[in-house]
Design a protein around this motif. Structure first.
Motif, PDB file in Angstrom:
ATOM      1  N   LYS A 177      42.420  40.098  44.507  1.00 40.04           N
ATOM      2  CA  LYS A 177      42.782  41.313  43.743  1.00 40.04           C
ATOM      3  C   LYS A 177      42.364  41.132  42.293  1.00 40.04           C
ATOM      4  O   LYS A 177      41.841  42.060  41.657  1.00 40.04           O
ATOM      5  N   TRP A 178      42.562  39.920  41.754  1.00 37.75           N
ATOM      6  CA  TRP A 178      42.260  39.658  40.341  1.00 37.75           C
ATOM      7  C   TRP A 178      40.785  39.368  40.120  1.00 37.75           C
ATOM      8  O   TRP A 178      40.265  39.590  39.023  1.00 37.75           O
ATOM      9  N   THR A 179      40.090  38.895  41.155  1.00 32.75           N
ATOM     10  CA  THR A 179      38.632  38.775  41.071  1.00 32.75           C
ATOM     11  C   THR A 179      38.032  40.171  40.910  1.00 32.75           C
ATOM     12  O   THR A 179      37.126  40.394  40.091  1.00 32.75           O
ATOM     13  N   GLN A 180      38.558  41.124  41.700  1.00 38.01           N
ATOM     14  CA  GLN A 180      38.100  42.517  41.610  1.00 38.01           C
ATOM     15  C   GLN A 180      38.533  43.155  40.292  1.00 38.01           C
ATOM     16  O   GLN A 180      37.774  43.916  39.677  1.00 38.01           O
TER      17      GLN A 180
ATOM     18  N   ALA B 276      34.717  38.102  47.900  1.00 40.18           N
ATOM     19  CA  ALA B 276      35.518  39.226  47.399  1.00 40.18           C
ATOM     20  C   ALA B 276      34.656  40.487  47.357  1.00 40.18           C
ATOM     21  O   ALA B 276      33.608  40.495  46.702  1.00 40.18           O
ATOM     22  N   PRO B 277      35.065  41.565  48.043  1.00 49.99           N
ATOM     23  CA  PRO B 277      34.287  42.809  48.004  1.00 49.99           C
ATOM     24  C   PRO B 277      34.184  43.338  46.575  1.00 49.99           C
ATOM     25  O   PRO B 277      35.154  43.298  45.814  1.00 49.99           O
ATOM     26  N   ILE B 278      33.005  43.830  46.210  1.00 50.86           N
ATOM     27  CA  ILE B 278      32.813  44.413  44.882  1.00 50.86           C
ATOM     28  C   ILE B 278      33.512  45.769  44.837  1.00 50.86           C
ATOM     29  O   ILE B 278      33.251  46.633  45.684  1.00 50.86           O
TER      30      ILE B 278
ATOM     31  N   HIS C 159      44.171  50.761  43.847  1.00 47.35           N
ATOM     32  CA  HIS C 159      43.700  50.473  45.208  1.00 47.35           C
ATOM     33  C   HIS C 159      43.337  48.991  45.385  1.00 47.35           C
ATOM     34  O   HIS C 159      42.789  48.624  46.429  1.00 47.35           O
ATOM     35  N   LEU C 160      43.613  48.186  44.389  1.00 42.66           N
ATOM     36  CA  LEU C 160      43.359  46.737  44.509  1.00 42.66           C
ATOM     37  C   LEU C 160      44.583  46.049  45.112  1.00 42.66           C
ATOM     38  O   LEU C 160      45.722  46.441  44.826  1.00 42.66           O
ATOM     39  N   PRO C 161      44.393  45.025  45.951  1.00 41.30           N
ATOM     40  CA  PRO C 161      43.094  44.491  46.363  1.00 41.30           C
ATOM     41  C   PRO C 161      42.354  45.432  47.308  1.00 41.30           C
ATOM     42  O   PRO C 161      42.960  46.033  48.202  1.00 41.30           O
ATOM     43  N   TRP C 162      41.052  45.580  47.075  1.00 44.58           N
ATOM     44  CA  TRP C 162      40.180  46.322  47.979  1.00 44.58           C
ATOM     45  C   TRP C 162      39.822  45.359  49.098  1.00 44.58           C
ATOM     46  O   TRP C 162      39.006  44.468  48.927  1.00 44.58           O
ATOM     47  N   LEU C 163      40.523  45.538  50.226  1.00 40.00           N
ATOM     48  CA  LEU C 163      40.557  44.501  51.251  1.00 40.00           C
ATOM     49  C   LEU C 163      39.207  44.260  51.938  1.00 40.00           C
ATOM     50  O   LEU C 163      38.438  45.203  52.189  1.00 40.00           O
ATOM     51  N   LEU C 164      38.979  43.016  52.249  1.00 40.78           N
ATOM     52  CA  LEU C 164      37.822  42.615  53.034  1.00 40.78           C
ATOM     53  C   LEU C 164      38.057  43.075  54.471  1.00 40.78           C
ATOM     54  O   LEU C 164      39.069  42.731  55.081  1.00 40.78           O
TER      55      LEU C 164
END
Length: 793
Positions: A135-138, A425-427, A444-449
């Motif tokens: 979530k924080w990577t995104q 992690a999805p972009i 909407h984060l985390p934008w799930l894999l």
């Protein structure tokens, strides 16, 4: 005497530490000065720790324990860098989904790390492949996007056919993929980039105040590659070709130009009779990586375009070539060639019989290029000027005449973060029906894999196969909207993990501002030198950007950096392919983790490493037995002064050695003390000082002895012993006694012995009397503190 049982003792203390939460850190406690002790987190691609892990983590933990006993509030977290190729390739090989294998591996590795006896605060652990983390990577991607540091463009990228993904320049080694060893090719793709180049100068300037290995600083300086020079404009009809040069003073000597084969002007300027040759050459170059093209030793090749440009300084026609050694990704994708004063240009000009001019005095440029600074010649208004002055004057002329300008250039390229892989992690980007990119709102984060994909790559991003991802996108954003299907480079995940340790698992806040202000920068960062131009540059860039965005308060993330050495087997690097990997498990089972830890540290200085030898560990095991016996048995103090001096001398040596991360010599000092203590004996107070010295190096052993000495609290809640400098100097000395230059005996004497007393003591030795008897003593010699000598005839 009770025998030391490492398996029982270590199990006992690990359970006790866990039950008492000894290593749980209250980050808000500011009663002691903070110390952030961090080791680079591992890739959980396998399910077992190897010797390299141990050599990295155990000594780093010993350092943290030492700092704790020195009075610091030590934070020592651990996590797992679990996204990326290692886990995905393992999944492809075994058929086990990455999420499943990662969960198993991280659980296993956490248990093994705990068995080392490290003082990690596991409650603050992170695993980069969990939605809670990525979530924080995104979120970080969105910060870069919203602050104009993220963009998408089409360009040639490094492509690995075996991995079926894009590689950053740093991941290409000698033209091959660092993971698979496959040749890397060039492929045009739309990719996401982060503008690390905006921070080139700050990344250079920031190195000055860091306590890092000088070699690592130099590697980063080279990778960033700052160069000062000028941009120069060459006209080709109505078009302009802009070049960057570090030697504007040599413009009068430019006899040809070279464009990268991919330069957008190539097709526009090529003449009819050269089109076929140019097209064939472009096709040939397309299969080469940037590193292959830029190798200095390779044979230079190129093709003439048939077109000419005007040299702005003298109006001469300059032929325009294309050649593979000029790269679109560096500078402007075009160079002015001065073969008289550049080795690469000289070799090219000689091969293709292009004119060579001398414009800097210094030798016969028809035979060999003169590349040093010198005096300008054949250069009109520059003639007679030294290179530095000639550069300045030429830049002034270019700027005054609108033909160019002074410029600082950097070798560093923007960070390509797109990957056509599943396990990442999805972009967080979606595209409207017209194809325009939009950032996904933070809500909407985390934008799930998605899970409904085959994670094996097939040349396109696996996420493009996901029906669930497309349906989710249309449900939230509208019909015809499509998701970004690339995932992020795992170096994005590791660029900020040290901050998430401080977040305490918070889902609402990236990092608490007060905790970041208190705990950053990391005081000690330990990891391999192979990360110098990847992780260590990326993490510095991200931290600087976060400061600009207002989320962190310091300038740099890692104040001190140490690279551990390499553990070899029979002089060779350990690897599965060589079959020389040493598993720690059997040694830990037999000797215990403290013995294994100390043996690794005893091989040599921490930053040097050493060669593994199975027999060497038994010596450490015998030392532990002797030390345990000495500390836990009642001993009579036979020589109080000698014992006290030995103890204080050892405290000084061990302290100084640990401060220099020379754990090997610290252990050697404790061995010497143990061997000598049989003669002097040790008091209870002296034992309490000594056992604290070994505590960072053998934590379970130290805790057990500490308890047997009647102490109730953990030894790691006590302070490091201090030495009395006066007591570190021995009260006695050993004098060598020589007769006619040959050693005939030794005298133990007080350190302040007089010359007469030293000579008298030497003459009383039975063996010396034998060589003096019946002889005339011609001369008596005394070297204070060292030698008594007699010359006889």
């Amino acid at each position: 005497m009770q025998k030391y049982n490492p398996s029982e003792v270590e199990k006992k203390w690990q359970e006790k530490w866990q039950n008492e939460e000894l290593y749980k850190v209250d980050l808000s406690d500011s009663s002691k000065p903070k110390y952030y002790n961090l080791v680079m987190f591992p890739y959980p691609s396998g399910d077992k720790l190897h010797v390299g892990h141990w050599y990295n983590y155990a000594p780093a933990d010993s350092w943290g324990r030492y700092m704790r006993m020195k009075g610091f509030h030590v934070f020592e977290p651990m996590g797992f860098d679990s996204f990326g190729l290692p886990a995905e390739n393992y999944a492809i090989k075994t058929g086990v989904h990455p999420a499943e294998s990662i969960a198993h591996n991280t659980e296993t590795m956490a248990k093994q790390l705990s068995r080392i006896g490290v003082m990690y605060d596991w409650e603050k652990s992170v695993t980069t492949s969990t939605p809670e983390y990525y979530k924080w990577t995104q979120w970080l991607f969105l910060q870069m996007y919203n602050n104009s540091l993220s963009y998408k463009k089409k360009g040639l990228v490094n492509w690995c056919e075996d991995c079926q993904t894009v590689l950053a320049n740093e991941q290409v080694q000698d033209g091959k993929c660092e993971r698979s060893g496959t040749d890397v090719i060039q492929k045009p793709l739309e990719q996401w980039y982060w503008k690390i180049t905006d921070y080139s100068q700050r990344l250079l300037d920031g190195l000055e105040g860091l306590d890092w290995p000088e070699k690592t600083k130099l590697m980063q300086q080279h990778w960033i590659g700052r160069s000062e020079g000028a941009e120069v404009e060459f006209e080709v009809g109505d078009e302009k070709i802009v070049v960057f040069t570090t030697r504007p003073d040599t413009l009068f000597g430019a006899t040809y130009m070279v464009l990268a084969p991919e330069h957008p002007l190539v097709d526009a300027i090529v003449t009819g009779n050269q089109k076929d040759a140019v097209e064939a050459y472009k096709n040939e170059v397309a299969g080469k990586s940037e590193l292959q093209r830029s190798e200095l030793e390779k044979d230079k090749s190129g093709v003439f375009t048939g077109a000419y440009a005007k040299n702005p300084i003298n109006g001469e026609d300059v032929p325009i070539w294309i050649a593979d050694y000029v790269l679109m990704s560096y500078g402007t994708g075009a160079i002015m060639a001065v073969p008289g004063h550049d080795e690469r240009d000289f070799a090219f000009a000689k091969k293709y019989e292009i004119a060579i001019k001398e414009v800097v005095k210094g030798g016969n440029v028809e035979e060999e290029p003169f590349t040093e600074p010198g005096e300008a010649v054949n250069s009109d208004f520059l003639n007679g000027l030294k290179t530095a002055e000639a550069k300045k004057k030429m830049i002034s002329w270019l700027e005054e005449n609108g033909k160019g300008k002074g410029l600082v250039n950097y070798r560093l390229r923007d960070w390509l973060i797109s990957r056509q892989r599943y396990w990442g992690a999805p972009i967080p980007i979606v595209y409207d029906p017209e194809g325009k990119a939009h950032p996904i709102p933070e809500e909407h984060l985390p934008w799930l894999l998605p899970t409904d994909v085959e994670f094996k790559p097939k040349g396109t991003s696996p996420l493009a196969q996901s029906k669930e991802l497309i349906e989710r996108t249309e449900k939230i954003f509208g019909e015809g909207w499509r998701p970004e299907v690339d995932t992020m480079d795992t170096f994005v995940c590791s660029s900020f993990y040290y901050l998430r340790y401080l977040a305490g698992g918070s889902d609402d806040t990236f990092v608490d501002p007060e905790l970041e202000k208190e705990w950053m920068p990391v005081d000690m960062y330990i990891g391999g030198p192979e990360h110098a131009c990847m992780h260590l540059i990326y993490a510095r860039f991200v931290y600087m950007a976060l400061k600009d965005f207002g989320f962190v308060s310091h300038d740099e993330p890692f104040q001190r950096l140490v690279h551990q050495g390499l553990v070899t087997k029979d002089g060779a690097k350990m690897s599965k392919s060589k079959g020389n990997v040493v598993s720690p498990d059997e040694f830990v089972e037999k000797y215990g983790s403290d013995v294994f830890r100390m043996y690794l540290m005893f091989m040599g200085p921490f930053t040097d490493g050493g060669d593994w030898n199975d027999q060497g560990i038994t010596g450490i095991a015998r030392f532990v037995e002797r030390f345990y016996g000495l500390m836990t048995s009642e001993t009579e103090v036979k020589d109080e002064d000698a014992a006290m001096r030995a103890v204080h001398g050892t405290i000084k040596r061990v302290t100084q050695d640990i401060e220099k991360l020379q754990f090997n010599t610290a252990i050697a000092a404790l061995m010497e003390l143990t061997n000598g203590a049989g003669k002097t004996g040790l008091s209870l107070d002296q034992k309490k000082m000594i056992v604290r010295l070994i505590a960072p190096l053998a934590p379970h052993l130290a805790e057990e002895i500490w308890e047997q000495l009647g102490q109730k609290e953990s030894i790691f809640n006590t302070s490091w012993p201090e030495y009395n400098e006066a007591l570190t100097v021995s009260s006695t000395i050993t004098l060598a006694v020589q007769v006619n230059g040959k050693l005939r005996g030794q005298v133990e004497a007080e350190a302040n012995i007089t010359e007469d007393a030293a000579i008298e003591s030497a003459m009383q030795l039975e063996n010396v009397q034998k060589y003096l008897e019946g002889k005339e003593i011609v001369k008596k010699i005394y070297v204070p503190g060292k030698i008594v000598g007699f010359v006889v005839k």
